[in-house]
Design a protein around this motif. Structure first.
Motif, PDB file in Angstrom:
ATOM      1  N   MET A 841      14.746  -4.196 -22.254  1.00 47.05           N
ATOM      2  CA  MET A 841      13.714  -3.283 -21.760  1.00 47.05           C
ATOM      3  C   MET A 841      12.347  -3.958 -21.736  1.00 47.05           C
ATOM      4  O   MET A 841      11.541  -3.749 -20.833  1.00 47.05           O
ATOM      5  CB  MET A 841      13.651  -2.029 -22.618  1.00 47.05           C
ATOM      6  CG  MET A 841      14.887  -1.143 -22.546  1.00 47.05           C
ATOM      7  SD  MET A 841      15.225  -0.493 -20.879  1.00 47.05           S
ATOM      8  CE  MET A 841      16.634  -1.485 -20.399  1.00 47.05           C
ATOM      9  N   GLN A 842      12.099  -4.759 -22.747  1.00 41.82           N
ATOM     10  CA  GLN A 842      10.798  -5.418 -22.815  1.00 41.82           C
ATOM     11  C   GLN A 842      10.670  -6.526 -21.767  1.00 41.82           C
ATOM     12  O   GLN A 842       9.572  -6.941 -21.425  1.00 41.82           O
ATOM     13  CB  GLN A 842      10.590  -5.989 -24.231  1.00 41.82           C
ATOM     14  CG  GLN A 842      10.432  -4.923 -25.301  1.00 41.82           C
ATOM     15  CD  GLN A 842      10.300  -5.522 -26.696  1.00 41.82           C
ATOM     16  OE1 GLN A 842      10.136  -6.740 -26.820  1.00 41.82           O
ATOM     17  NE2 GLN A 842      10.338  -4.677 -27.704  1.00 41.82           N
ATOM     18  N   GLN A 854      15.819   6.813 -15.946  1.00 37.10           N
ATOM     19  CA  GLN A 854      17.182   6.304 -16.176  1.00 37.10           C
ATOM     20  C   GLN A 854      17.261   5.500 -17.471  1.00 37.10           C
ATOM     21  O   GLN A 854      18.197   5.650 -18.273  1.00 37.10           O
ATOM     22  CB  GLN A 854      17.599   5.421 -14.987  1.00 37.10           C
ATOM     23  CG  GLN A 854      19.037   4.904 -15.059  1.00 37.10           C
ATOM     24  CD  GLN A 854      20.069   5.994 -14.854  1.00 37.10           C
ATOM     25  OE1 GLN A 854      19.910   6.843 -13.965  1.00 37.10           O
ATOM     26  NE2 GLN A 854      21.102   6.012 -15.682  1.00 37.10           N
ATOM     27  N   ALA A 855      16.271   4.657 -17.669  1.00 36.57           N
ATOM     28  CA  ALA A 855      16.270   3.832 -18.893  1.00 36.57           C
ATOM     29  C   ALA A 855      16.140   4.701 -20.147  1.00 36.57           C
ATOM     30  O   ALA A 855      16.823   4.491 -21.167  1.00 36.57           O
ATOM     31  CB  ALA A 855      15.132   2.824 -18.822  1.00 36.57           C
ATOM     32  N   ARG A 856      15.241   5.684 -20.078  1.00 39.50           N
ATOM     33  CA  ARG A 856      15.049   6.567 -21.242  1.00 39.50           C
ATOM     34  C   ARG A 856      16.343   7.344 -21.515  1.00 39.50           C
ATOM     35  O   ARG A 856      16.716   7.566 -22.672  1.00 39.50           O
ATOM     36  CB  ARG A 856      13.879   7.501 -20.992  1.00 39.50           C
ATOM     37  CG  ARG A 856      13.480   8.310 -22.205  1.00 39.50           C
ATOM     38  CD  ARG A 856      12.225   9.127 -21.915  1.00 39.50           C
ATOM     39  NE  ARG A 856      11.081   8.271 -21.650  1.00 39.50           N
ATOM     40  CZ  ARG A 856      10.300   7.754 -22.607  1.00 39.50           C
ATOM     41  NH1 ARG A 856      10.546   8.005 -23.887  1.00 39.50           N
ATOM     42  NH2 ARG A 856       9.284   6.994 -22.277  1.00 39.50           N
ATOM     43  N   LEU A 857      17.024   7.813 -20.429  1.00 38.75           N
ATOM     44  CA  LEU A 857      18.265   8.547 -20.613  1.00 38.75           C
ATOM     45  C   LEU A 857      19.296   7.693 -21.355  1.00 38.75           C
ATOM     46  O   LEU A 857      19.939   8.147 -22.308  1.00 38.75           O
ATOM     47  CB  LEU A 857      18.811   8.973 -19.234  1.00 38.75           C
ATOM     48  CG  LEU A 857      20.223   9.562 -19.219  1.00 38.75           C
ATOM     49  CD1 LEU A 857      20.274  10.850 -20.025  1.00 38.75           C
ATOM     50  CD2 LEU A 857      20.680   9.798 -17.786  1.00 38.75           C
ATOM     51  N   SER A 877      14.136  -1.081 -33.269  1.00 35.71           N
ATOM     52  CA  SER A 877      14.491  -1.634 -31.956  1.00 35.71           C
ATOM     53  C   SER A 877      14.484  -0.537 -30.890  1.00 35.71           C
ATOM     54  O   SER A 877      13.980  -0.740 -29.761  1.00 35.71           O
ATOM     55  CB  SER A 877      15.872  -2.287 -32.031  1.00 35.71           C
ATOM     56  OG  SER A 877      15.866  -3.382 -32.933  1.00 35.71           O
ATOM     57  N   PHE A 878      15.051   0.657 -31.203  1.00 37.76           N
ATOM     58  CA  PHE A 878      15.033   1.753 -30.238  1.00 37.76           C
ATOM     59  C   PHE A 878      13.597   2.197 -29.937  1.00 37.76           C
ATOM     60  O   PHE A 878      13.243   2.515 -28.784  1.00 37.76           O
ATOM     61  CB  PHE A 878      15.850   2.937 -30.770  1.00 37.76           C
ATOM     62  CG  PHE A 878      17.332   2.762 -30.573  1.00 37.76           C
ATOM     63  CD1 PHE A 878      17.865   2.629 -29.291  1.00 37.76           C
ATOM     64  CD2 PHE A 878      18.207   2.742 -31.649  1.00 37.76           C
ATOM     65  CE1 PHE A 878      19.222   2.475 -29.103  1.00 37.76           C
ATOM     66  CE2 PHE A 878      19.556   2.586 -31.455  1.00 37.76           C
ATOM     67  CZ  PHE A 878      20.072   2.446 -30.190  1.00 37.76           C
ATOM     68  N   LYS A 879      12.778   2.210 -30.949  1.00 37.53           N
ATOM     69  CA  LYS A 879      11.387   2.610 -30.765  1.00 37.53           C
ATOM     70  C   LYS A 879      10.656   1.637 -29.849  1.00 37.53           C
ATOM     71  O   LYS A 879       9.905   2.036 -28.937  1.00 37.53           O
ATOM     72  CB  LYS A 879      10.693   2.693 -32.121  1.00 37.53           C
ATOM     73  CG  LYS A 879       9.264   3.196 -32.034  1.00 37.53           C
ATOM     74  CD  LYS A 879       8.663   3.301 -33.437  1.00 37.53           C
ATOM     75  CE  LYS A 879       7.222   3.790 -33.344  1.00 37.53           C
ATOM     76  NZ  LYS A 879       6.587   3.873 -34.687  1.00 37.53           N
ATOM     77  N   GLN A 880      10.901   0.351 -30.063  1.00 37.99           N
ATOM     78  CA  GLN A 880      10.261  -0.663 -29.210  1.00 37.99           C
ATOM     79  C   GLN A 880      10.759  -0.553 -27.760  1.00 37.99           C
ATOM     80  O   GLN A 880       9.994  -0.738 -26.799  1.00 37.99           O
ATOM     81  CB  GLN A 880      10.568  -2.055 -29.761  1.00 37.99           C
ATOM     82  CG  GLN A 880       9.882  -2.359 -31.086  1.00 37.99           C
ATOM     83  CD  GLN A 880      10.301  -3.701 -31.650  1.00 37.99           C
ATOM     84  OE1 GLN A 880      11.049  -4.438 -30.999  1.00 37.99           O
ATOM     85  NE2 GLN A 880       9.801  -4.029 -32.846  1.00 37.99           N
ATOM     86  N   ALA A 881      12.053  -0.229 -27.616  1.00 40.03           N
ATOM     87  CA  ALA A 881      12.589  -0.089 -26.258  1.00 40.03           C
ATOM     88  C   ALA A 881      11.963   1.100 -25.542  1.00 40.03           C
ATOM     89  O   ALA A 881      11.615   1.015 -24.344  1.00 40.03           O
ATOM     90  CB  ALA A 881      14.113   0.058 -26.323  1.00 40.03           C
ATOM     91  N   LEU A 882      11.798   2.206 -26.227  1.00 40.51           N
ATOM     92  CA  LEU A 882      11.187   3.382 -25.603  1.00 40.51           C
ATOM     93  C   LEU A 882       9.712   3.162 -25.317  1.00 40.51           C
ATOM     94  O   LEU A 882       9.170   3.656 -24.338  1.00 40.51           O
ATOM     95  CB  LEU A 882      11.368   4.595 -26.512  1.00 40.51           C
ATOM     96  CG  LEU A 882      12.814   5.107 -26.640  1.00 40.51           C
ATOM     97  CD1 LEU A 882      12.896   6.222 -27.678  1.00 40.51           C
ATOM     98  CD2 LEU A 882      13.349   5.606 -25.280  1.00 40.51           C
ATOM     99  N   GLU A 883       9.057   2.437 -26.182  1.00 43.14           N
ATOM    100  CA  GLU A 883       7.636   2.157 -25.973  1.00 43.14           C
ATOM    101  C   GLU A 883       7.425   1.273 -24.747  1.00 43.14           C
ATOM    102  O   GLU A 883       6.353   1.269 -24.144  1.00 43.14           O
ATOM    103  CB  GLU A 883       7.035   1.501 -27.221  1.00 43.14           C
ATOM    104  CG  GLU A 883       6.929   2.444 -28.390  1.00 43.14           C
ATOM    105  CD  GLU A 883       6.412   1.730 -29.628  1.00 43.14           C
ATOM    106  OE1 GLU A 883       6.312   0.476 -29.603  1.00 43.14           O
ATOM    107  OE2 GLU A 883       6.123   2.424 -30.641  1.00 43.14           O
ATOM    108  N   ALA A 884       8.437   0.508 -24.419  1.00 35.89           N
ATOM    109  CA  ALA A 884       8.316  -0.356 -23.238  1.00 35.89           C
ATOM    110  C   ALA A 884       8.422   0.440 -21.932  1.00 35.89           C
ATOM    111  O   ALA A 884       8.147  -0.083 -20.853  1.00 35.89           O
ATOM    112  CB  ALA A 884       9.388  -1.447 -23.284  1.00 35.89           C
TER     113      ALA A 884
END
Length: 925
Positions: A841-842, A854-857, A877-884
Motif C-alpha cells: 500500500m505504501q 477497494q484497498a480499504r475494503l 502494519s494494518f494501521k500504516q496500510a490504512l494511513e497510506a
C-alpha cells in the motif's frame, strides 16, 4: 510412732537334712528388711551368719556349718524384730566315710592317717595301711538301720581305721549273718596277719645266733686269760698271737670264699645296675618315647616328658645320664625344627598356628616363632593376591582367543546387578519406553568383576585370622602357663610393643596391594607408570558399564565393612575408602556417558505417533531414560558410614555438570536431527494414528507419511513440552540425587532448547508464510489492475480470499498437530501478511476514489478476519496500510464499505469459523 515389727518366724527349710556345708534355703515371715537388718542366723546351734545371703523378707540362703547338735531349730535374729522362732528343724547328718577301695564320685584327698596302734602319724599311701577286708572272709552287709546302730554305739565308729573303732558295730554291720565257723576262720586270719609283721626280723635273728655265741665265747676267753697272767708280756704275746690268728683266719677265709665273694660282688653290681635301670628307666626310654610320640603327634606328652627330664637331669654330673640327656636334647632340637616348619607352612588354620607357637614356646625355641609366623602369613597373603591376579589375567587372554565374552546364555551366567532399563506401561504421551538393550539378555560377568570378587573374598577370609594372631601375640594368649611362669610371656609382650609399627606396615602393605590390584583391573589410569606392570596387565578393550561398576562398589563396600568389624584402625582402612570414592566417581561418569549414548539412539525409536496434546513418546522416553540412569546410581550416590560425598571434589562437580549438560544437549540435537531430516530419510513403515485422537487429526496420516512442515510442528510441540515439564522434572531428580550445579544444567539446557525452538519456528514460518506473502503482490495486480483507474468495488477480490484460504490451511495443519501452537504460528503468519500488505500500500503513488475504497475494503476484511491473532506488530502494519490510503469523504462510501464487508463475512462464514473467538476459546480448553 510406728508399731514394732513382728519377730522373725521360720516356717520352712529346704533341704531339711544334710551334712556340713550343705546349701539350704530358709523361708518364713519377717526375716528382715534388708541385708543390714539381718544380725543373727543359727542352725542346730551353729552360727551361719557369715554364709547367709538375704534375698527377701521371706527368703534367706546360707550354708550349714559344723554344728554340735544332730538336730536343731533355725533361729533368725533381726534388728527390727529381734530374735525369732522356728516351726521346723534341720537334721545334721554325719558324712559317710569312703573306704580305701570304695568307688566315689568325688576326689578324696590323701592325708596322714593316724595309726592308733603305733600312736604316731604315718605319711604313707592309704592303700598300704589296711586291707579292705581285715577278717579275710566274705562280707555280708546287714539290714540294721544306721540310726539304730548310732544309738546303740554312741560316739563309736565301724571304721577300723578310726580312733573310736567299735568291733561289735563292725561285726553287726558287715557279718551279722556270718556263721561261727567262719568267724573262727577270721580269728586265724587275724593271727596270721599279726605274725607276718615280725616274721622277717625273727628269721634274721635266728640265722645269726650261732655267730653271736661264738663271738661272745672268744671275747670271754681272751678277757679271762688277760686277767690270769696280769703282765704286759703276756698281754703283748697274746695280742701278737691273736693278730696272727686273725690274719691266718682272714687269709684262709679269703681263699675259701674268694670265688663266692666274687660272684656276690658281681651279683651286687648287676643288682645295682638293674636297680639303676629300673629307677631311671624314664630317662633311658625317653629318646625312643619322644620319637614315637612325635610320630603320633602327641607333642604335649613330649613337652611334659622333656620338662620333667630337664628338671631331673638337666644339671647332672653323671656321665651316663649326661649321655642320655644329650640324646633327648638332640631329638627335642629336631622337634623344634619340625614344629617351626609346620608353623611356617601355608595354608594353616589359626588354631594350628596357636598350637605350634605354644609348643615352641614350651620347648624354649630360639628367636620369636610367633613373629616368624606373622611374617610368613603376611607374605603368603600377598602371594595369594598376586597369584589370583595372574590367573585371571591369563584366563582373560585365553578366553579372548577362544570366543567373544559378550553373551553366553548356555553357560553359568550372572545377571546384571542392576536391571537394564525396562519397558514401562503405556506412557502418558501414548508411547512406551524401550531399553536400548533387550531385557532378556544376561551378560556374562567380565573377568575384572569376577577377579575383584575373588580377591576381596580372599582378603576377607585370610586377614581376620592374621589380625587375630597379632592380637593373641600382643595380649600373650598364645603361650601356656609354663611360658607365663618362665617370664616368656612378658618378653613376648615387650617384643609385640616394639613391633607394632612393623605390623602396621604389614597391614598397610596388604591394603595397598588390594587397592592397587583393584585399580589395575578397573582404574588402570590411576596407577603410576611403574605400578602398571605389577598390578595391571588387563586387556581393556572396553570399559566396564555402570551396572558392573556398581556391583564392584557393593563388593568392595562389603569387604570394607568386614575389615572394619575386626576393629582394625580406620587410618589403615582409609585407602579402601579412597578407592571406593574413586570407583563411585568413575561409575557416575561412565553411567552418564552411556546414558548420553542411549539417548542418542532414541532418534531411532521415534514413531511420530502424536497424542491429543501434539506430543510423541520421545520426551517421555528421554525423561524415563534419565530417571532410570539416576536410579541405577542411587546406591553409588548414597554415602555409607565412613564414606565421603562423591561431589566433595570441585573437579567431580564440574565433570558431572558438564556430562549432564551434554546429555541434555544430545537430546536437543536428536530433536533437531529428526525435525530437519529430509523426507526421503524418514521411515514411515511404522507410523500409525493414535486411536484416542479425534477423526479430524487422522487426516495427516492418510498417506502414511509426514511432510517436513508436519515434523517441524511435532518437534515444536515436543520442545514446548520439554521446556514446561520435562526439563523441570529432570532438574528435580538431579537435586533429589544430590547433583551439584543443577541451576546451571537447567539454565544452559533451557537456552539451548529455546534456540532450537526458535530455529524450528522460523523455519516453519518460512515454509508457510513466504508463499502466502509472495502471492499477494501478483494477486493484487492481476489483470493489469490499477489503483488509479478501477471500477466501483463489488466485493473482496480473489487474491485476498486465496490468501485467507492459505492461512486457514496453515491453521488447520497446526491445529491438527497441536492446538497450543495455533496462536503462536497464526500470529506470526498474520504479521508477515500484514507487513507485506502495508508495504504494498505504501508503494502505491496515488489512489483513485474507487481504488482507495477497494484497498480499504480488502485491508479491513483481512484485519477483521484475523482479529484474534493480531499483535502490536500486525496492528501497526494494518494501521500504516490504512494511513497510506485517502480518507473516505462521504457517508455513501462508508456505507458501501460496510455493506461489502458484511457481504464478505457472510459469504465466507464457514471458512472463517476458525478465526472466531469461540474457536479460540475451544482451543484454550
Amino acid at each position: 510412732m510406728s508399731r514394732a515389727r513382728q519377730p522373725p518366724l521360720v516356717t520352712g527349710i529346704s533341704p531339711n537334712e544334710g551334712i556340713s556345708w550343705t546349701k539350704v534355703t530358709i523361708r518364713g515371715e519377717n526375716l528382715g528388711t534388708g541385708p543390714t537388718d539381718l544380725i543373727g542366723l543359727t542352725i542346730c546351734g551353729h552360727n551361719c551368719l557369715l554364709t547367709a545371703e538375704w534375698m527377701s523378707a521371706s527368703k534367706i540362703v546360707c550354708r550349714v556349718g559344723q554344728a554340735k547338735n544332730d538336730k536343731g531349730d533355725i533361729i533368725v535374729t533381726t534388728k527390727s524384730g529381734g530374735k525369732g522362732t522356728s516351726t521346723v528343724s534341720f537334721k545334721l547328718l554325719k558324712p559317710e566315710k569312703i573306704g580305701i577301695l570304695d568307688q566315689s564320685a568325688v576326689w578324696v584327698d590323701e592325708m596322714n592317717y593316724y595309726d592308733m596302734r603305733t600312736d604316731r602319724n604315718k605319711g604313707i599311701p592309704p592303700l598300704s595301711l589296711r586291707p579292705a577286708n581285715p577278717l579275710g572272709i566274705e562280707i555280708d552287709k546287714g539290714r540294721f538301720p544306721q540310726k539304730d546302730l548310732e544309738a546303740l554305739f554312741p560316739g563309736m565308729s565301724a571304721d577300723f581305721t578310726s580312733e573310736n573303732f567299735s568291733a561289735a558295730w563292725y561285726l553287726i554291720e558287715n557279718h551279722s549273718t556270718t556263721s561261727f565257723d567262719q568267724l573262727k576262720t577270721a580269728v586265724v586270719n587275724l593271727k596270721k596277719q599279726a605274725n607276718k609283721k615280725n616274721e622277717g626280723s625273727l628269721a634274721y635273728v635266728k640265722g645269726g645266733l650261732s655267730t653271736f655265741f661264738e663271738a661272745q665265747d672268744a671275747l670271754s676267753a681272751i678277757h679271762q686269760k688277760l686277767e690270769a697272767d696280769g703282765t704286759e708280756k703276756v698281754e703283748g704275746s697274746m695280742t701278737q698271737k691273736l693278730e696272727n690268728v686273725l690274719n691266718r683266719a682272714s687269709n684262709t677265709a679269703d681263699t675259701l670264699f674268694q670265688e663266692v665273694l666274687g660272684r656276690k660282688d658281681k651279683a651286687d653290681s648287676t643288682r645295682n645296675a638293674l636297680n639303676v635301670l629300673q629307677r631311671f628307666k624314664f630317662l633311658f626310654n625317653l629318646p625312643l618315647n619322644i620319637e614315637r610320640n612325635i610320630q603320633k603327634g602327641d607333642y604335649d606328652v613330649v613337652i611334659n616328658d622333656y620338662e620333667k627330664a630337664k628338671s631331673l637331669f638337666g644339671k647332672t654330673e653323671v656321665q651316663v645320664f649326661k649321655k642320655y640327656y644329650a640324646e633327648v636334647e638332640t631329638r627335642i632340637e629336631a622337634l623344634r625344627e619340625l614344629l617351626l616348619d609346620k608353623l611356617l607352612e601355608t595354608p594353616s588354620t589359626l588354631h594350628d598356628q596357636k598350637r605350634y607357637i605354644r609348643y615352641l614356646s614350651d620347648l624354649h625355641a630360639p628367636g620369636d616363632p610367633a613373629w616368624q609366623c606373622i611374617g610368613a602369613q603376611h607374605q603368603w597373603i600377598l602371594q595369594l593376591m598376586h597369584n589370583c591376579k595372574e590367573s585371571y589375567v591369563k584366563e582373560q587372554k585365553g578366553n579372548a582367543l577362544l570366543h567373544s565374552p559378550m553373551l553366553d546364555l548356555d553357560s553359568d551366567v550372572r545377571p546384571s546387578p542392576i536391571g537394564h532399563l525396562s519397558q514401562t506401561a503405556s506412557l502418558k504421551r501414548g508411547g512406551s519406553f524401550q531399553s536400548g538393550r533387550d531385557d532378556a539378555w544376561r551378560y556374562k560377568a567380565p573377568q575384572q568383576v569376577v577377579f575383584v570378587e575373588k580377591l576381596t573374598k580372599l582378603v576377607v577370609s585370610q586377614l581376620p585370622n592374621f589380625w587375630k594372631l597379632w592380637i593373641s601375640y600382643v595380649n600373650g594368649s598364645l603361650f601356656s602357663e609354663t611360658a607365663e611362669r618362665s617370664g616368656q610371656m612378658e618378653r613376648s609382650k615387650k617384643n609385640a610393643r616394639q613391633r607394632q609399627n612393623d605390623f602396621k606396615k604389614m597391614i598397610q602393605e596388604v591394603m595397598h596391594s588390594l587397592v592397587k590390584l583393584i585399580r589395575g583391573a578397573l582404574l588402570p589410569f590411576s596407577l603410576r607408570e611403574g605400578e602398571s606392570r605389577q598390578y595391571g596387565g588387563w586387556e581393556m578393550k572396553s570399559e566396564l558399564s555402570g551396572q558392573w561398576l556398581t556391583h564392584v562398589i557393593q563388593t568392595v563396600r562389603l569387604s570394607s565393612e568386614s575389615l572394619t568389624a575386626l576393629e582394625i584402625p580406620n587410618d589403615m582402612l582409609q585407602i579402601i575408602q579412597d578407592l571406593i570414592l574413586d570407583l563411585r566417581v568413575r561409575c557416575i561418569i561412565v553411567t552418564l556417558q552411556h546414558t548420553a549414548e542411549d539417548i542418542k539412539r532414541l532418534a531411532e525409536k521415534e514413531d511420530w505417533v502424536v497424542d491429543n496434546e501434539g506430543l510423541t513418546s520421545l520426551p517421555s522416553q528421554f525423561e524415563q531414560c534419565i530417571i532410570h540412569s539416576l536410579q541405577s546410581l542411587k546406591t553409588v550416590l548414597d554415602c555409607k558410614p565412613g564414606e565421603a560425598s562423591v561431589f566433595q571434589q570441585q573437579k567431580t562437580q564440574e565433570d558431572v555438570c558438564q556430562l549432564s549438560i551434554g546429555i541434555m544437549q544430545v537430546f536437543i540435537d536428536c530433536l533437531e536431527q529428526l525435525s530437519t531430516k529430509p523426507d526421503g530419510d524418514i521411515d514411515t513403515a511404522h507410523l500409525s494414528v493414535d486411536v484416542s485422537s479425534p477423526d479430524l487429526f487422522g487426516s495427516i496420516h492418510e498417506d502414511s507419511s509426514l511432510s517436513s512442515e508436519q515434523r517441524l510442528l511435532i518437534a515444536l510441540s515436543n520442545c514446548r513440552y520439554l521446556e514446561r515439564h520435562t526439563f523441570l522434572n529432570i532438574a528435580e531428580h538431579f537435586e533429589k540425587h544430590g547433583f551439584q550445579g543443577v541451576e546451571k544444567i537447567t539454565q544452559v539446557s533451557m537456552e539451548s532448547l529455546k534456540e532450537l525452538d526458535q530455529r524450528l519456528f522460523e523455519m516453519y514460518i518460512e515454509f508457510k508464510a513466504d508463499p502466502i506473502v509472495g502471492s499477494l503482490e501478483p494477486g493484487i495486480y492481476a489483470g493489469y489492475f490499477d489503483w488509479k483507474d478501477c471500477l466501483v468495488p463489488a466485493g473482496v477480490r480473489n487474491y485476498l480470499k486465496e490468501a485467507l484460504v492459505n492461512i486457514i490451511a496453515v491453521h488447520a495443519e497446526v491445529f491438527t498437530i497441536s492446538k497450543d501452537l495455533v496462536p503462536r504460528v497464526m500470529s506470526r503468519v498474520v504479521e508477515a501478511v500484514s507487513e507485506e500488505l502495508s508495504r504494498l500500500m505504501q508503494c502505491v503513488s496515488s489512489f483513485s476514489k474507487n481504488g482507495a475504497l477497494q484497498a480499504r475494503l480488502e485491508i479491513c476484511a483481512l484485519r477483521d478476519t484475523v482479529a484474534i491473532y493480531l499483535t502490536p506488530e500486525s496492528n501497526s502494519s494494518f494501521k500504516q496500510a490504512l494511513e497510506a490510503l485517502p480518507q473516505l469523504s462521504s457517508g455513501t462510501d462508508k456505507k458501501l464499505l460496510e455493506e461489502l464487508l458484511n457481504k464478505f463475512k457472510s459469504s465466507m462464514h464457514l471458512q472463517l469459523t476458525c478465526f472466531q473467538a469461540s474457536s479460540s476459546a475451544m482451543m484454550k480448553t
